[in-house]
Design a protein around this motif. Structure first.
Motif, PDB file in Angstrom:
ATOM      1  N   GLU A  98       0.828  -1.204   0.000  1.00 29.13           N
ATOM      2  CA  GLU A  98       0.000   0.000   0.000  1.00 29.13           C
ATOM      3  C   GLU A  98       0.870   1.264   0.000  1.00 29.13           C
ATOM      4  OE1 GLU A  98      -3.081   2.035   3.126  1.00 29.13           O
ATOM      5  OE2 GLU A  98      -3.171  -0.149   2.905  1.00 29.13           O
ATOM      6  N   ILE A  99       1.920   1.255   0.796  1.00 31.19           N
ATOM      7  CA  ILE A  99       2.844   2.396   0.835  1.00 31.19           C
ATOM      8  C   ILE A  99       3.517   2.574  -0.518  1.00 31.19           C
ATOM      9  CG2 ILE A  99       5.029   3.199   1.817  1.00 31.19           C
ATOM     10  CD1 ILE A  99       4.086   1.974   4.487  1.00 31.19           C
ATOM     11  N   GLU A 100       3.891   1.462  -1.130  1.00 30.23           N
ATOM     12  CA  GLU A 100       4.544   1.515  -2.445  1.00 30.23           C
ATOM     13  C   GLU A 100       3.582   2.076  -3.495  1.00 30.23           C
ATOM     14  OE1 GLU A 100       7.996   1.238  -4.473  1.00 30.23           O
ATOM     15  OE2 GLU A 100       7.739   0.719  -2.375  1.00 30.23           O
ATOM     16  N   GLN A 101       2.333   1.694  -3.439  1.00 26.00           N
ATOM     17  CA  GLN A 101       1.332   2.217  -4.380  1.00 26.00           C
ATOM     18  C   GLN A 101       1.151   3.724  -4.199  1.00 26.00           C
ATOM     19  OE1 GLN A 101      -0.020   1.159  -6.942  1.00 26.00           O
ATOM     20  NE2 GLN A 101       0.128  -1.062  -6.836  1.00 26.00           N
ATOM     21  N   LYS A 102       1.109   4.187  -2.954  1.00 30.31           N
ATOM     22  CA  LYS A 102       0.954   5.621  -2.697  1.00 30.31           C
ATOM     23  C   LYS A 102       2.150   6.394  -3.222  1.00 30.31           C
ATOM     24  CE  LYS A 102      -2.107   5.386   1.275  1.00 30.31           C
ATOM     25  NZ  LYS A 102      -2.303   5.677   2.692  1.00 30.31           N
ATOM     26  N   ARG A 103       3.326   5.803  -3.164  1.00 24.97           N
ATOM     27  CA  ARG A 103       4.523   6.462  -3.659  1.00 24.97           C
ATOM     28  C   ARG A 103       4.430   6.686  -5.169  1.00 24.97           C
ATOM     29  NH1 ARG A 103       9.841   3.483  -2.333  1.00 24.97           N
ATOM     30  NH2 ARG A 103       9.117   3.973  -0.251  1.00 24.97           N
ATOM     31  N   PHE A 104       3.862   5.709  -5.897  1.00 20.11           N
ATOM     32  CA  PHE A 104       3.754   5.838  -7.348  1.00 20.11           C
ATOM     33  C   PHE A 104       2.613   6.765  -7.765  1.00 20.11           C
ATOM     34  CE2 PHE A 104       6.114   1.763  -7.377  1.00 20.11           C
ATOM     35  CZ  PHE A 104       7.189   2.206  -8.115  1.00 20.11           C
ATOM     36  N   LEU A 105       1.590   6.877  -6.958  1.00 19.00           N
ATOM     37  CA  LEU A 105       0.459   7.735  -7.318  1.00 19.00           C
ATOM     38  C   LEU A 105       0.833   9.207  -7.290  1.00 19.00           C
ATOM     39  CD1 LEU A 105      -2.522   6.001  -5.506  1.00 19.00           C
ATOM     40  CD2 LEU A 105      -1.993   5.997  -7.938  1.00 19.00           C
ATOM     41  N   GLY A 106       1.669   9.611  -6.365  1.00 14.95           N
ATOM     42  CA  GLY A 106       2.077  11.004  -6.276  1.00 14.95           C
ATOM     43  C   GLY A 106       0.995  11.871  -5.655  1.00 14.95           C
ATOM     44  N   THR A 107       1.124  13.168  -5.879  1.00 18.84           N
ATOM     45  CA  THR A 107       0.202  14.127  -5.293  1.00 18.84           C
ATOM     46  C   THR A 107      -0.895  14.453  -6.297  1.00 18.84           C
ATOM     47  OG1 THR A 107       2.060  15.079  -4.104  1.00 18.84           O
ATOM     48  CG2 THR A 107       0.062  16.397  -4.217  1.00 18.84           C
ATOM     49  N   CYS A 108      -2.129  14.425  -5.837  1.00 20.81           N
ATOM     50  CA  CYS A 108      -3.237  14.812  -6.705  1.00 20.81           C
ATOM     51  C   CYS A 108      -3.194  16.325  -6.900  1.00 20.81           C
ATOM     52  CB  CYS A 108      -4.564  14.397  -6.089  1.00 20.81           C
ATOM     53  SG  CYS A 108      -4.749  12.608  -5.980  1.00 20.81           S
ATOM     54  N   VAL A 109      -3.415  16.754  -8.126  1.00 19.68           N
ATOM     55  CA  VAL A 109      -3.332  18.174  -8.440  1.00 19.68           C
ATOM     56  C   VAL A 109      -4.729  18.697  -8.710  1.00 19.68           C
ATOM     57  CG1 VAL A 109      -2.388  19.867 -10.043  1.00 19.68           C
ATOM     58  CG2 VAL A 109      -1.048  17.868  -9.432  1.00 19.68           C
ATOM     59  N   SER A 110      -5.050  19.766  -8.019  1.00 17.83           N
ATOM     60  CA  SER A 110      -6.301  20.470  -8.278  1.00 17.83           C
ATOM     61  C   SER A 110      -5.946  21.860  -8.784  1.00 17.83           C
ATOM     62  CB  SER A 110      -7.147  20.554  -7.002  1.00 17.83           C
ATOM     63  OG  SER A 110      -6.488  21.350  -6.044  1.00 17.83           O
ATOM     64  N   VAL A 111      -6.941  22.617  -9.167  1.00 13.30           N
ATOM     65  CA  VAL A 111      -6.701  23.970  -9.679  1.00 13.30           C
ATOM     66  C   VAL A 111      -6.037  24.822  -8.591  1.00 13.30           C
ATOM     67  CG1 VAL A 111      -7.805  26.049 -10.567  1.00 13.30           C
ATOM     68  CG2 VAL A 111      -8.595  23.815 -11.314  1.00 13.30           C
ATOM     69  N   GLU A 112      -6.521  24.683  -7.352  1.00 14.01           N
ATOM     70  CA  GLU A 112      -5.992  25.498  -6.255  1.00 14.01           C
ATOM     71  C   GLU A 112      -4.536  25.160  -5.963  1.00 14.01           C
ATOM     72  OE1 GLU A 112      -8.883  23.647  -5.833  1.00 14.01           O
ATOM     73  OE2 GLU A 112     -10.247  25.311  -6.252  1.00 14.01           O
ATOM     74  N   THR A 113      -4.213  23.850  -5.907  1.00 12.98           N
ATOM     75  CA  THR A 113      -2.838  23.477  -5.597  1.00 12.98           C
ATOM     76  C   THR A 113      -1.896  23.865  -6.738  1.00 12.98           C
ATOM     77  OG1 THR A 113      -3.221  21.241  -6.448  1.00 12.98           O
ATOM     78  CG2 THR A 113      -3.456  21.580  -4.056  1.00 12.98           C
ATOM     79  N   PHE A 114      -2.394  23.780  -7.975  1.00 16.34           N
ATOM     80  CA  PHE A 114      -1.556  24.184  -9.102  1.00 16.34           C
ATOM     81  C   PHE A 114      -1.283  25.681  -9.061  1.00 16.34           C
ATOM     82  CE2 PHE A 114      -1.133  25.900 -13.393  1.00 16.34           C
ATOM     83  CZ  PHE A 114       0.016  25.255 -13.782  1.00 16.34           C
ATOM     84  N   ILE A 115      -2.293  26.475  -8.760  1.00 13.88           N
ATOM     85  CA  ILE A 115      -2.105  27.929  -8.727  1.00 13.88           C
ATOM     86  C   ILE A 115      -1.117  28.321  -7.635  1.00 13.88           C
ATOM     87  CG2 ILE A 115      -3.280  30.120  -8.202  1.00 13.88           C
ATOM     88  CD1 ILE A 115      -5.699  28.995  -9.729  1.00 13.88           C
ATOM     89  N   THR A 116      -1.217  27.699  -6.457  1.00 12.55           N
ATOM     90  CA  THR A 116      -0.261  28.027  -5.395  1.00 12.55           C
ATOM     91  C   THR A 116       1.150  27.620  -5.790  1.00 12.55           C
ATOM     92  OG1 THR A 116      -1.274  26.117  -4.318  1.00 12.55           O
ATOM     93  CG2 THR A 116      -1.392  28.176  -3.150  1.00 12.55           C
ATOM     94  N   TRP A 117       1.284  26.456  -6.429  1.00 15.14           N
ATOM     95  CA  TRP A 117       2.604  26.040  -6.893  1.00 15.14           C
ATOM     96  C   TRP A 117       3.129  26.985  -7.961  1.00 15.14           C
ATOM     97  CZ3 TRP A 117       3.995  24.758 -11.879  1.00 15.14           C
ATOM     98  CH2 TRP A 117       5.310  24.319 -12.029  1.00 15.14           C
ATOM     99  N   LYS A 118       2.280  27.386  -8.882  1.00 15.58           N
ATOM    100  CA  LYS A 118       2.694  28.250  -9.983  1.00 15.58           C
ATOM    101  C   LYS A 118       3.156  29.611  -9.470  1.00 15.58           C
ATOM    102  CE  LYS A 118       2.877  29.430 -14.389  1.00 15.58           C
ATOM    103  NZ  LYS A 118       4.117  29.252 -15.073  1.00 15.58           N
ATOM    104  N   VAL A 119       2.456  30.178  -8.504  1.00  9.74           N
ATOM    105  CA  VAL A 119       2.850  31.470  -7.936  1.00  9.74           C
ATOM    106  C   VAL A 119       4.216  31.356  -7.274  1.00  9.74           C
ATOM    107  CG1 VAL A 119       2.282  33.143  -6.114  1.00  9.74           C
ATOM    108  CG2 VAL A 119       0.502  32.329  -7.665  1.00  9.74           C
ATOM    109  N   LYS A 120       4.406  30.291  -6.503  1.00 13.47           N
ATOM    110  CA  LYS A 120       5.682  30.070  -5.832  1.00 13.47           C
ATOM    111  C   LYS A 120       6.803  29.850  -6.858  1.00 13.47           C
ATOM    112  CE  LYS A 120       7.859  26.928  -2.544  1.00 13.47           C
ATOM    113  NZ  LYS A 120       7.709  25.683  -1.777  1.00 13.47           N
ATOM    114  N   PHE A 121       6.529  29.067  -7.884  1.00  9.92           N
ATOM    115  CA  PHE A 121       7.521  28.784  -8.919  1.00  9.92           C
ATOM    116  C   PHE A 121       7.902  30.049  -9.676  1.00  9.92           C
ATOM    117  CE2 PHE A 121       8.528  27.553 -13.326  1.00  9.92           C
ATOM    118  CZ  PHE A 121       9.615  26.733 -13.081  1.00  9.92           C
ATOM    119  N   ASP A 122       6.918  30.866 -10.044  1.00  8.23           N
ATOM    120  CA  ASP A 122       7.208  32.111 -10.755  1.00  8.23           C
ATOM    121  C   ASP A 122       8.043  33.062  -9.911  1.00  8.23           C
ATOM    122  OD1 ASP A 122       5.895  31.218 -12.993  1.00  8.23           O
ATOM    123  OD2 ASP A 122       4.008  32.267 -12.545  1.00  8.23           O
TER     124      ASP A 122
END
Length: 146
Positions: A44-68
Motif C-alpha cells: 500500500e505504501i509503495e502504491q501511494k509512492r507511485f500515485l504522487g500528489t493529486c493536483v487540483s486547480v488550487e494546488t496548481f495555482i499556489t505552486w505556480k505562484v511560488k515557482f514564478d
C-alpha cells in the motif's frame, strides 16, 4: 511497529494464539497473519509512492505562484552576475585597444620577438601521401597544383 500480547484472538483467523498488536491500526494478529498484514501495508505504501500528489486547480495555482517567484529571483541574480563580470570578445578587445593591432603587426613582420621559419619542403610531396580521409570524404587531390 508491533507489540506482543498474551492470549488474544487474531482479527483475521479468530484463533487464540500469542497475538501481535499492530501499532498502526491497533488490531491484533497471529504471527502468520501479522506477516501478511505487514506485506499488505508495504504494498500500500509503495502504491501511494507511485500515485504522487493529486493536483487540483488550487494546488496548481499556489505552486505556480511560488515557482514564478523563484524564477524571477533567479533571473535577477543572473542579471546582476552579467553586469558584474562580462568578458569582452576578441573583436571588442581589438576595437577597444589599438595596441593589440600593433603587436600583431610586429609579430608578422618579425620585429617583436622570435622569427618563425616554416620549412616548405614538408609540403612539397603532399600528393604522394596516402590519405584515407580523402577517399571517405570524396576529395580529389589530382587537381591540386604542384
Amino acid at each position: 511497529m508491533a507489540t506482543a500480547t498474551r492470549k488474544a484472538l487474531c482479527c483475521i483467523c479468530g484463533k487464540e494464539k500469542g497475538g501481535v498488536r499492530c501499532e498502526g491500526c491497533s488490531r491484533i494478529f497471529c504471527i502468520n497473519d501479522f506477516a501478511n498484514h505487514r506485506q499488505e501495508l508495504k504494498e500500500e505504501i509503495e502504491q501511494k509512492r507511485f500515485l504522487g500528489t493529486c493536483v487540483s486547480v488550487e494546488t496548481f495555482i499556489t505552486w505556480k505562484v511560488k515557482f514564478d517567484a523563484e524564477q524571477a529571483e533567479l533571473k535577477q541574480k543572473v542579471k546582476v552576475d552579467e553586469t558584474e563580470a562580462k568578458k569582452l570578445t576578441g573583436r571588442q578587445l581589438f576595437e577597444k585597444d589599438r595596441s593589440l593591432y600593433d603587436s600583431d603587426i610586429k609579430f608578422i613582420s618579425g620585429e617583436g620577438g622570435e622569427a618563425v621559419e616554416v620549412d616548405e619542403s614538408l609540403f612539397e610531396d603532399m600528393l604522394d601521401l596516402e590519405l584515407d580521409d580523402s577517399a571517405t570524404i570524396g576529395i580529389d587531390l589530382s587537381d591540386v597544383d604542384q
